[in-house]
Design a protein around this motif. Structure first.
Motif, PDB file in Angstrom:
ATOM      1  N   GLY A 145       8.786   0.680   0.261  1.00  0.00           N
ATOM      2  CA  GLY A 145       7.940   0.788  -0.932  1.00  0.00           C
ATOM      3  C   GLY A 145       7.031   2.002  -0.866  1.00  0.00           C
ATOM      4  O   GLY A 145       6.812   2.691  -1.878  1.00  0.00           O
ATOM      5  N   ASP A 146       6.476   2.295   0.317  1.00  0.00           N
ATOM      6  CA  ASP A 146       5.608   3.461   0.472  1.00  0.00           C
ATOM      7  C   ASP A 146       6.367   4.749   0.158  1.00  0.00           C
ATOM      8  O   ASP A 146       5.840   5.660  -0.501  1.00  0.00           O
ATOM      9  CB  ASP A 146       5.049   3.520   1.900  1.00  0.00           C
ATOM     10  N   HIS A 147       7.592   4.824   0.639  1.00  0.00           N
ATOM     11  CA  HIS A 147       8.444   5.977   0.366  1.00  0.00           C
ATOM     12  C   HIS A 147       8.605   6.174  -1.138  1.00  0.00           C
ATOM     13  O   HIS A 147       8.433   7.287  -1.672  1.00  0.00           O
ATOM     14  CB  HIS A 147       9.801   5.742   1.037  1.00  0.00           C
ATOM     15  N   GLU A 148       8.912   5.096  -1.855  1.00  0.00           N
ATOM     16  CA  GLU A 148       9.145   5.197  -3.291  1.00  0.00           C
ATOM     17  C   GLU A 148       7.864   5.507  -4.063  1.00  0.00           C
ATOM     18  O   GLU A 148       7.905   6.183  -5.096  1.00  0.00           O
ATOM     19  CB  GLU A 148       9.779   3.904  -3.803  1.00  0.00           C
ATOM     20  N   GLU A 149       6.741   5.029  -3.572  1.00  0.00           N
ATOM     21  CA  GLU A 149       5.459   5.365  -4.211  1.00  0.00           C
ATOM     22  C   GLU A 149       5.209   6.867  -4.143  1.00  0.00           C
ATOM     23  O   GLU A 149       4.742   7.489  -5.109  1.00  0.00           O
ATOM     24  CB  GLU A 149       4.320   4.611  -3.517  1.00  0.00           C
ATOM     25  N   ILE A 150       5.522   7.471  -2.998  1.00  0.00           N
ATOM     26  CA  ILE A 150       5.316   8.913  -2.848  1.00  0.00           C
ATOM     27  C   ILE A 150       6.290   9.684  -3.736  1.00  0.00           C
ATOM     28  O   ILE A 150       5.905  10.669  -4.385  1.00  0.00           O
ATOM     29  CB  ILE A 150       5.457   9.314  -1.370  1.00  0.00           C
ATOM     30  N   VAL A 151       7.528   9.257  -3.791  1.00  0.00           N
ATOM     31  CA  VAL A 151       8.508   9.909  -4.658  1.00  0.00           C
ATOM     32  C   VAL A 151       8.046   9.865  -6.113  1.00  0.00           C
ATOM     33  O   VAL A 151       8.080  10.878  -6.829  1.00  0.00           O
ATOM     34  CB  VAL A 151       9.888   9.250  -4.508  1.00  0.00           C
ATOM     35  N   THR A 152       7.591   8.708  -6.555  1.00  0.00           N
ATOM     36  CA  THR A 152       7.115   8.562  -7.936  1.00  0.00           C
ATOM     37  C   THR A 152       5.900   9.436  -8.194  1.00  0.00           C
ATOM     38  O   THR A 152       5.807  10.110  -9.239  1.00  0.00           O
ATOM     39  CB  THR A 152       6.765   7.092  -8.215  1.00  0.00           C
ATOM     40  N   PHE A 153       4.975   9.458  -7.253  1.00  0.00           N
ATOM     41  CA  PHE A 153       3.754  10.270  -7.386  1.00  0.00           C
ATOM     42  C   PHE A 153       4.102  11.753  -7.502  1.00  0.00           C
ATOM     43  O   PHE A 153       3.606  12.462  -8.392  1.00  0.00           O
ATOM     44  CB  PHE A 153       2.856  10.017  -6.183  1.00  0.00           C
TER      45      PHE A 153
END
Length: 210
Positions: free
Chosen positions: A41-49
């Motif tokens: 989830g942390d990985h995807e949060e950074i990608v989205t950001f």
């Protein structure tokens, strides 16, 4: 005991077979189909950001760019195909891409101003294989976002610490600048981008004392 060798695929075979109905994510690395790990989830949060921030910047500048959901990057001389975490497309050049219409694949650096890989457990691919291929293709800028400090000490120091490597092409070779804490990212593609390493790390829940 004899170990079976992996089946070697051409790009055409890979593009015809994947993605399959399993819901898994694959890349092609020198003819070998590689299943990519399910991102955190942390990985995807950074990608989205990052996708949001970059979109806001090219929109502000009225540049003809776009960030697609799923596009493959194929080094022209290799049986490889990568699916970057963030791929910035120069849309006017897509008319020159021979694989675009049928396979949503780009092979020309003119189509790719910037590519971002957010480091996962397969960090060696980002630091070695993809680094070399993106450089050889002539992609102007490549970010390696190592928010969890997974990479080798030669890249992110000892002790390891969250680091963003911005690799900018200079006379055919990448020159690497490293950013940590409250250091503002220096981008050749977006020189006025107001974004710090810490802001990116915090998007994934990583708090680092600068």
């Amino acid at each position: 005991m004899t170990q079976a060798l992996p089946k070697i695929f051409t790009f055409e075979e890979f593009a015809a077979k994947y993605p399959d109905k399993s819901g898994k994510h694959y890349e092609l690395h020198d003819g070998e189909v590689v299943e990519m790990p399910q991102p955190t989830g942390d990985h995807e949060e950074i990608v989205t950001f990052l996708a949001t921030k970059i979109t806001l910047e090219y929109s502000r500048l009225s540049l003809p760019y776009g960030i697609p959901k799923t596009v493959l990057v194929k080094p022209p001389q290799r049986e490889s195909a990568y699916s970057p975490d963030v791929l910035l497309l120069n849309r006017p050049n897509l008319v020159n891409e021979p694989l675009w219409k049928q396979k949503s694949t780009v092979i020309q650096a003119a189509s790719i101003p910037l590519v971002v890989e957010v480091v996962s457990t397969n960090w060696r691919d980002d630091y070695h294989k993809k680094y070399a291929d993106y450089e050889e293709m002539g992609i102007p800028e490549y970010w390696i976002v190592d928010y969890a400090a997974l990479g080798g000490r030669e890249f992110i120091g000892k002790p390891k610490q969250p680091t963003i490597l911005v690799c900018c092409l200079d006379e055919g070779e990448y020159q690497i600048n490293k950013f940590r804490g409250d250091e503002r990212i220096q981008s050749l593609v977006f020189p006025d981008l107001n974004l710090t390493a810490q802001q990116i790390f915090e998007a994934g829940g990583t708090i680092v004392n600068s």
